[in-house]
Design a protein around this motif. Structure first.
Motif, mmCIF file in Angstrom:
data_model
loop_
_atom_site.group_PDB
_atom_site.id
_atom_site.type_symbol
_atom_site.label_atom_id
_atom_site.label_comp_id
_atom_site.label_asym_id
_atom_site.label_seq_id
_atom_site.Cartn_x
_atom_site.Cartn_y
_atom_site.Cartn_z
ATOM 1 N N ARG A 636 0.878 -0.935 0.292
ATOM 2 C CA ARG A 636 -0.056 -0.073 0.159
ATOM 3 C C ARG A 636 0.497 1.428 -0.094
ATOM 4 O O ARG A 636 1.020 2.104 -0.414
ATOM 5 C CB ARG A 636 -1.618 -0.049 1.157
ATOM 6 N N GLU A 665 -9.399 2.826 -4.217
ATOM 7 C CA GLU A 665 -9.291 4.130 -2.808
ATOM 8 C C GLU A 665 -10.242 4.389 -3.048
ATOM 9 O O GLU A 665 -10.353 5.165 -1.980
ATOM 10 C CB GLU A 665 -8.200 3.925 -4.099
ATOM 11 N N HIS A 672 -5.252 4.315 3.196
ATOM 12 C CA HIS A 672 -4.048 3.586 2.575
ATOM 13 C C HIS A 672 -3.377 2.915 4.374
ATOM 14 O O HIS A 672 -2.939 1.796 3.610
ATOM 15 C CB HIS A 672 -3.844 4.106 1.506
ATOM 16 N N ASP A 687 -2.162 10.353 2.034
ATOM 17 C CA ASP A 687 -3.328 9.787 2.057
ATOM 18 C C ASP A 687 -3.972 10.842 0.630
ATOM 19 O O ASP A 687 -4.525 10.746 0.751
ATOM 20 C CB ASP A 687 -3.665 9.103 2.975
#
Length: 708
Positions: A636, A665, A672, A687
C-alpha cells in the motif's frame, strides 16, 4: 511463603538481561513492606523476567510464587501482581502466527502456551479476589478472570452478581470491561452480554457506568448500540461534568476550570513503572472522572468506520466547558482523522479554537494535531496565524538533546502554504543553530518563501565544512532546493567540493539535488559535475549525472553513467538511475530493454521505478501498467508513487483495470496507510495526496511532468 524457592535452579535460566539468579530477590521484593522496594521488584519483573511480554523458563518458574503472593492478604499492592499474572498467562497465538514461526519463535510460543496453561489452572483464586478488601485487587481481578478462566459463563455470572453490590466506581467499570472481554473471547456469549450491557446503558444507573456499558457495547457488539448513541454519550458527559458527589457514587467532583492543581512534590521516580505512574498522576491531576478518557477511547475504537458519528461526538466534546474533556477530544480527533477519511472542516475549526485556551496543555495538544494535518488544517489557518503572531517564543523549540526544531504552530501554518509563517521562519534562520526542519517547512510555502533565499544562501556560506557540516547544511540545502534558488549555486558548490568524510556522501547528495533543482542557473557547477560523472558505478556519479542533465542537458555524457547505475550493487542506487533515465524521456529510449528486464526484479520499489521509467522513455504504457497495479495491491505504501504515474499517463479510461483500482481507493473510508498501533507524521498528508492523484487520473489528466 516461597517454600521451595531455593530448590529452583535459577542460575541455569536466563531472562532478558542474562542469568536469572536475581529472580528470587525480585519475588521477595514484591512482598516487601517498603513501597520503593516493591516498585523496584515489579519493575524488574516487567523489565527482565517478562520483558516486552516475553515468557522465559524463569517466567514459568515464577508463576507458583506469584500465586502465593496474590492470595496472601498481608501482601500490599497485590493488584499489580494480579495484572502481572494476567499478562504472563494471557497471550493468544492464532494459527497464522504459528505457521510463520522459526525455531526460536516456536520455543517462545511453547513457553507462552505453558504459561497460559499454568496461570489458567490457578485462575480460580481470582474468584475470591472479587470481594477483596483492597480496591486495587478488585480492579485487577475481573479482567484476570475474563482473560484466563476456562468457564466464561461462570465468570460472567459472578461479574454481574458483584456489580450489584460493588461500591467502588472504578471497580464497577472494571467489571463491565471484563464482561466485554468475555464477549470478545467467547462469541457464543456475546448476545447475552450485549443485552445486559444495553440494559445497563439504558437504566437509571450512574453516568459513568452507563458510559462504560456503551463503550463495551461498541467494542464487542457495535450493532447493538442505540441509534442515538452520540446524543446519549453527550448527555452522559454533561452529567459527569455537573453531578456533585464523590467518584465512587458514579458522579464526579465539582467541575474544575483553568489550570489543574499541581500534584504534591515528590522525589523523581527511578523505575520505569514509577515514571509511568508519575506521568499518569500528572496527567490526571485536577481531572474529574479521569477514567472518562479511556472509556471514550474504547467507544471510538468500537465505532470504527462510523466516521460521521465519531465526528459528531468529538464536535460535542470540543464544545465542553471542561478543558480536560476538550484535551481528550483534541487527541482523539487526531486518531480519527489519521485513520479515516471524512469531512472534518468543522472539527478542525474547533481544534483550532483550542489554540487560544488558557490551559497550556490544551493549546499544545491542538497545535500538535494541526501540525499533522497539512492541507486539512485550512479551517484553522487564522487561529494558527494568530497564535504564531502572539507567541514568538514558541517559534522554535529547544531540546535537551538534539538540534532545535520549529514549533508546532509554525510548522502547521507553513504546511498550509500560508505566507504568515514567513516571519517566523526568517527569525529561525537568524538563530545560532538553524532548526533542523526549517528547510522542509519552506518547501510547503512555495513562492511565498522566496524572500528567505538570501538568508539561506548566507547561512550556507557560513557553514564550516567539518564533521558537523551535514547537520548544519542539510536544512539550508533543503530550503534552497525547494526554492530553486539558482543564485546560491556558488555556495552549494563550495559544500559539494568540501564535504568532509563524516556523512560526506549524504551531504554531497543533498548538494547535488540542490544543483539539479537550480537547472541552467547552476551552470558554474558543470565542470565539477563532469568530473564526478567520470567515476561511473558510484552513487555520487549517478546523482551528478542527473544534476548535469538538469543543468546542461548533455544526454551524451549522462546516458552511459545512468546505464552503469542500473547495474549498481544496491537496489536504491538502481532506483536512482532508473528515475533519472525517466527524466531524460525519449533521449533515453535506448535503455528500454534494460528497464524492461528490471520489471521482474525481486525488489518491488525497483520494479515500480523501472516501470515508470520504461513508460517515460518509450511512451508505451501497456507493459508498465500491469507492473504498477500489481505493486499497488502488494504494498500500500507504493500507491502514491503509482498514482502519480497513472495521473500523468491518462491510463485510467472507463472500465480499465487502472480505473477499477483507483475507484476502489476513492470509495474506501480507511486511509491507505493507516496502521493499528502506530503512525507516521506524514500519513494524513500522503493519503490526501493519493486521493487527489486518483481523482486526477480518473479525469484523464495527461501530459508528462515530474514524478515527485
Amino acid at each position: 511463603m516461597f517454600a521451595g524457592i531455593d530448590e529452583v535452579d535459577w542460575a541455569s535460566m536466563e531472562h532478558a538481561y542474562g542469568p536469572a539468579d536475581d529472580v528470587p530477590g525480585l519475588l521477595q521484593g514484591l512482598a516487601s513492606a517498603d513501597p520503593a522496594e516493591r516498585e523496584t521488584a515489579l519493575d524488574g519483573m516487567y523489565g527482565a523476567v517478562h520483558h516486552q511480554g516475553d515468557v522465559y523458563a524463569c517466567t514459568l518458574a515464577c508463576i507458583p510464587f506469584l500465586f502465593e503472593l496474590v492470595v496472601d492478604p498481608a501482601v500490599p499492592d497485590r493488584g499489580s501482581i494480579v495484572e502481572l499474572l494476567t499478562s504472563i498467562g494471557g497471550i493468544d497465538l492464532d494459527e497464522d502466527d504459528e505457521e510463520e514461526m522459526d525455531e526460536d519463535e516456536a520455543e517462545g510460543a511453547a513457553n507462552y502456551a505453558m504459561a497460559a496453561a499454568a496461570v489458567s489452572a490457578g485462575a480460580g483464586v481470582f474468584f475470591g479476589l472479587l470481594a477483596d478488601e483492597d480496591p486495587g485487587v478488585r480492579v485487577s481481578a475481573p479482567l484476570a478472570l475474563a482473560t484466563l478462566h476456562g468457564n466464561p459463563a461462570r465468570v460472567l455470572a459472578l461479574l454481574r452478581e458483584r456489580l450489584a453490590v460493588e461500591p467502588d466506581q472504578e471497580v464497577r467499570l472494571a467489571l463491565v470491561e471484563a464482561a466485554g472481554r468475555v464477549a470478545l473471547r467467547h462469541r457464543p456469549l456475546t448476545g447475552q452480554i450485549a443485552d445486559w450491557l444495553s440494559r445497563l446503558a439504558a437504566e437509571a444507573n450512574p453516568p459513568g457506568l452507563r458510559l462504560a456499558a456503551l463503550a463495551q457495547l461498541a467494542r464487542c457488539a457495535p450493532q447493538s448500540l442505540p441509534g442515538d448513541v452520540v446524543r446519549m454519550v453527550a448527555g452522559l458527559l454533561r452529567q459527569l461534568r455537573s453531578a456533585p458527589g464523590p467518584a465512587d457514587t458514579g458522579s464526579c467532583a465539582p467541575e474544575a476550570h483553568g489550570e489543574p492543581e499541581p500534584p504534591a512534590t515528590e522525589a523523581a521516580p527511578v523505575t520505569l513503572i514509577g515514571q509511568l505512574r508519575a506521568l499518569s498522576a500528572e496527567e490526571n491531576a485536577g481531572r474529574t472522572a479521569p477514567w472518562t478518557a479511556d472509556l471514550l477511547r474504547t467507544l471510538h475504537v468500537g465505532l470504527d468506520d462510523r466516521v460521521a458519528e465519531r465526528t459528531a461526538l468529538l464536535t460535542d466534546q470540543l464544545c465542553s466547558p471542561d478543558p480536560w474533556q476538550r484535551i481528550d477530544a483534541v487527541r482523539m480527533s487526531s486518531g480519527l482523522i489519521r485513520a479515516w477519511r471524512g469531512s472534518y472542516a468543522e472539527l478542525v475549526r474547533l481544534v483550532g479554537e483550542q489554540l487560544g485556551a488558557d490551559e497550556p496543555a490544551l493549546a499544545e495538544a491542538a497545535s500538535h494535531v494541526l501540525e499533522e494535518l497539512f492541507g486539512l488544517a485550512a479551517p484553522a489557518a487564522d487561529a494558527l496565524a494568530a497564535q504564531v503572531a502572539a507567541d514568538p517564543g514558541s517559534w522554535v523549540k529547544e531540546w535537551a538533546s538534539g538540534p532545535p526544531g520549529l514549533g508546532s504552530a509554525v510548522k502547521a501554518l507553513a504546511r498550509l502554504g500560508d505566507a504568515r509563517a514567513v516571519p517566523a521562519l526568517a527569525a529561525a534562520l537568524e538563530r545560532p543553530e538553524v532548526p533542523h526542519d526549517v528547510g522542509f517547512a519552506i518547501g510547503y510555502l512555495g513562492p511565498a518563501a522566496r524572500p528567505l533565499a538570501a538568508a539561506l544562501r548566507r547561512r550556507l556560506g557560513e557553514v564550516g565544512l567539518d564533521e558537523g557540516a551535514y547537520d548544519r547544511a542539510s536544512p539550508l540545502l533543503a530550503g534552497l532546493t525547494a526554492l530553486r534558488a539558482g543564485e546560491a549555486a556558488p555556495e552549494v558548490l563550495r559544500v559539494l567540493r568540501g564535504a568532509p568524510e563524516y556523512r560526506g556522501e549524504w551531504l554531497r547528495t543533498a548538494a547535488l539535488r540542490a544543483l539539479a533543482s537550480f537547472g541552467p542557473a547552476a551552470h558554474c557547477a558543470v565542470p565539477e559535475l563532469r568530473a564526478l560523472v567520470r567515476r561511473p558505478g558510484t552513487a555520487a556519479a549517478t546523482e551528478a549525472a542527473e544534476a548535469l542533465w538538469a543543468v546542461d542537458g548533455d544526454a551524451g555524457t549522462v546516458l552511459p553513467v545512468l546505464i552503469e547505475g542500473l547495474q549498481a550493487e544496491h537496489a536504491h542506487e538502481r532506483r536512482t538511475a532508473a528515475s533519472a533515465l525517466g527524466r531524460l524521456g525519449e533521449q533515453a529510449a535506448v535503455t528500454a530493454p534494460r528497464l524492461r528486464a528490471l520489471l521482474r526484479h525481486e525488489e518491488l520499489w525497483l520494479r515500480v521505478d523501472a516501470a515508470i521509467a520504461l513508460w517515460e522513455v518509450s511512451g508505451r504504457a501497456e507493459e508498465s501498467v500491469p507492473v504498477l497495479l500489481a505493486a499497488w495491491e502488494k504494498n500500500r505504501h507504493v500507491r502514491v508513487r503509482v498514482a502519480e504515474c497513472l495521473a500523468r499517463m491518462g491510463a485510467a479510461g472507463a472500465g480499465s483495470d487502472a480505473a477499477h483500482v483507483l475507484l476502489a481507493e476513492l470509495t474506501s473510508v480507511r486511509r491507505h496507510n493507516a496502521m493499528d498501533g502506530g503512525y507516521g507524521s506524514h500519513d494524513t498528508y500522503e493519503d490526501e495526496k493519493l486521493l487527489a492523484l486518483c481523482r486526477r487520473a480518473l479525469l484523464g489528466n495527461t501530459g508528462k511532468g515530474p514524478t515527485s
